[in-house]
Design a protein around this motif. Structure first.
Motif, PDB file in Angstrom:
ATOM      1  N   SER A   3      45.898 -44.331 -37.740  1.00 44.45           N
ATOM      2  CA  SER A   3      47.229 -45.518 -38.487  1.00 44.45           C
ATOM      3  C   SER A   3      47.327 -46.633 -37.667  1.00 44.45           C
ATOM      4  CB  SER A   3      48.467 -44.829 -39.050  1.00 44.45           C
ATOM      5  OG  SER A   3      49.520 -45.861 -39.088  1.00 44.45           O
ATOM      6  N   ARG A   4      47.478 -46.639 -36.025  1.00 43.30           N
ATOM      7  CA  ARG A   4      47.072 -47.138 -35.528  1.00 43.30           C
ATOM      8  C   ARG A   4      46.046 -48.369 -35.804  1.00 43.30           C
ATOM      9  NH1 ARG A   4      47.222 -46.011 -30.217  1.00 43.30           N
ATOM     10  NH2 ARG A   4      45.217 -46.996 -30.131  1.00 43.30           N
ATOM     11  N   MET A  61      39.282 -41.890 -41.481  1.00 39.28           N
ATOM     12  CA  MET A  61      40.081 -43.020 -41.914  1.00 39.28           C
ATOM     13  C   MET A  61      38.419 -43.559 -42.381  1.00 39.28           C
ATOM     14  SD  MET A  61      41.551 -46.330 -40.473  1.00 39.28           S
ATOM     15  CE  MET A  61      40.158 -47.358 -39.267  1.00 39.28           C
ATOM     16  N   THR A  62      38.404 -44.118 -43.634  1.00 39.28           N
ATOM     17  CA  THR A  62      37.013 -44.300 -44.656  1.00 39.28           C
ATOM     18  C   THR A  62      37.544 -45.827 -44.334  1.00 39.28           C
ATOM     19  OG1 THR A  62      37.671 -43.283 -46.362  1.00 39.28           O
ATOM     20  CG2 THR A  62      36.558 -42.474 -45.786  1.00 39.28           C
ATOM     21  N   TRP A  63      36.854 -47.288 -45.187  1.00 39.20           N
ATOM     22  CA  TRP A  63      36.911 -47.683 -45.237  1.00 39.20           C
ATOM     23  C   TRP A  63      36.385 -48.852 -46.335  1.00 39.20           C
ATOM     24  CZ3 TRP A  63      35.742 -47.127 -40.787  1.00 39.20           C
ATOM     25  CH2 TRP A  63      34.211 -47.315 -40.343  1.00 39.20           C
ATOM     26  N   GLY A 101      30.839 -50.624 -45.589  1.00 39.34           N
ATOM     27  CA  GLY A 101      32.401 -49.717 -45.319  1.00 39.34           C
ATOM     28  C   GLY A 101      31.948 -48.148 -45.031  1.00 39.34           C
ATOM     29  N   GLY A 102      32.590 -47.658 -44.848  1.00 39.25           N
ATOM     30  CA  GLY A 102      32.393 -46.646 -43.627  1.00 39.25           C
ATOM     31  C   GLY A 102      33.045 -46.001 -42.981  1.00 39.25           C
ATOM     32  N   SER A 103      33.626 -44.681 -42.079  1.00 38.35           N
ATOM     33  CA  SER A 103      34.375 -43.798 -42.162  1.00 38.35           C
ATOM     34  C   SER A 103      33.813 -43.804 -40.158  1.00 38.35           C
ATOM     35  CB  SER A 103      34.288 -42.905 -42.658  1.00 38.35           C
ATOM     36  OG  SER A 103      33.068 -41.534 -42.576  1.00 38.35           O
ATOM     37  N   LYS A 104      34.877 -43.274 -40.154  1.00 39.42           N
ATOM     38  CA  LYS A 104      35.567 -42.755 -38.684  1.00 39.42           C
ATOM     39  C   LYS A 104      36.675 -41.936 -37.924  1.00 39.42           C
ATOM     40  CE  LYS A 104      35.761 -44.936 -34.424  1.00 39.42           C
ATOM     41  NZ  LYS A 104      35.785 -46.000 -32.764  1.00 39.42           N
ATOM     42  N   THR A 105      35.962 -41.125 -37.241  1.00 40.63           N
ATOM     43  CA  THR A 105      37.299 -39.676 -36.946  1.00 40.63           C
ATOM     44  C   THR A 105      37.327 -40.256 -35.891  1.00 40.63           C
ATOM     45  OG1 THR A 105      35.574 -38.109 -37.667  1.00 40.63           O
ATOM     46  CG2 THR A 105      36.647 -37.473 -36.746  1.00 40.63           C
ATOM     47  N   TYR A 106      39.384 -39.956 -36.004  1.00 36.11           N
ATOM     48  CA  TYR A 106      39.616 -40.334 -34.933  1.00 36.11           C
ATOM     49  C   TYR A 106      40.058 -39.013 -34.260  1.00 36.11           C
ATOM     50  CZ  TYR A 106      39.367 -45.538 -36.005  1.00 36.11           C
ATOM     51  OH  TYR A 106      39.385 -46.130 -36.090  1.00 36.11           O
ATOM     52  N   ALA A 153      44.749 -48.542 -38.011  1.00 33.53           N
ATOM     53  CA  ALA A 153      44.320 -48.855 -39.869  1.00 33.53           C
ATOM     54  C   ALA A 153      45.545 -50.556 -40.511  1.00 33.53           C
ATOM     55  CB  ALA A 153      44.711 -47.712 -40.482  1.00 33.53           C
ATOM     56  N   ALA A 154      46.284 -49.996 -38.893  1.00 33.02           N
ATOM     57  CA  ALA A 154      47.545 -50.899 -39.254  1.00 33.02           C
ATOM     58  C   ALA A 154      47.071 -52.586 -38.864  1.00 33.02           C
ATOM     59  CB  ALA A 154      48.891 -50.549 -38.907  1.00 33.02           C
ATOM     60  N   ALA A 155      45.907 -52.498 -37.077  1.00 31.10           N
ATOM     61  CA  ALA A 155      45.284 -53.585 -36.985  1.00 31.10           C
ATOM     62  C   ALA A 155      44.175 -54.107 -38.272  1.00 31.10           C
ATOM     63  CB  ALA A 155      44.644 -52.827 -35.498  1.00 31.10           C
ATOM     64  N   PHE A 156      43.764 -53.112 -38.933  1.00 34.93           N
ATOM     65  CA  PHE A 156      42.754 -53.927 -40.214  1.00 34.93           C
ATOM     66  C   PHE A 156      43.095 -54.675 -41.045  1.00 34.93           C
ATOM     67  CE2 PHE A 156      39.778 -51.532 -37.339  1.00 34.93           C
ATOM     68  CZ  PHE A 156      38.740 -51.964 -36.465  1.00 34.93           C
ATOM     69  N   ASP A 157      44.728 -53.506 -40.649  1.00 30.89           N
ATOM     70  CA  ASP A 157      45.063 -54.336 -41.933  1.00 30.89           C
ATOM     71  C   ASP A 157      45.857 -56.161 -42.715  1.00 30.89           C
ATOM     72  OD1 ASP A 157      44.187 -52.977 -43.766  1.00 30.89           O
ATOM     73  OD2 ASP A 157      45.617 -51.678 -44.267  1.00 30.89           O
TER      74      ASP A 157
END
Length: 63
Positions: free
Chosen positions: A24-25, A1-3, A12-17, A27-31
């Motif tokens: 997806s879970r 995921m990147t942001w 910004g940044g990125s992280k591997t899940y 990302a939904a929390a951050f959005d």
């Protein structure tokens, strides 16, 4: 995921899940919008008007 920051700042940044579902879970929390929680976590006395406004909004939605 990147942001990236939507306001144009260089943050910004990125992280591997472990899985796409987990990414997806998160990302939904951050959005989510902070306005959704307005009044829910407010201190009892200091933010009482916000708590009242939130209660009225909920009654209008469900009533």
């Amino acid at each position: 995921m990147t942001w990236a920051c939507e306001r144009g700042c260089p943050v910004g940044g990125s992280k591997t899940y472990a899985s796409a579902e987990q990414a997806s879970r998160y990302a939904a929390a951050f959005d989510r919008q902070d306005s959704e929680d307005l009044g829910r976590r407010a201190p009892l006395l200091g933010m009482f008007p916000l708590r009242l406004a939130r209660a009225v909004r909920q009654l209008r939605r469900h009533g």
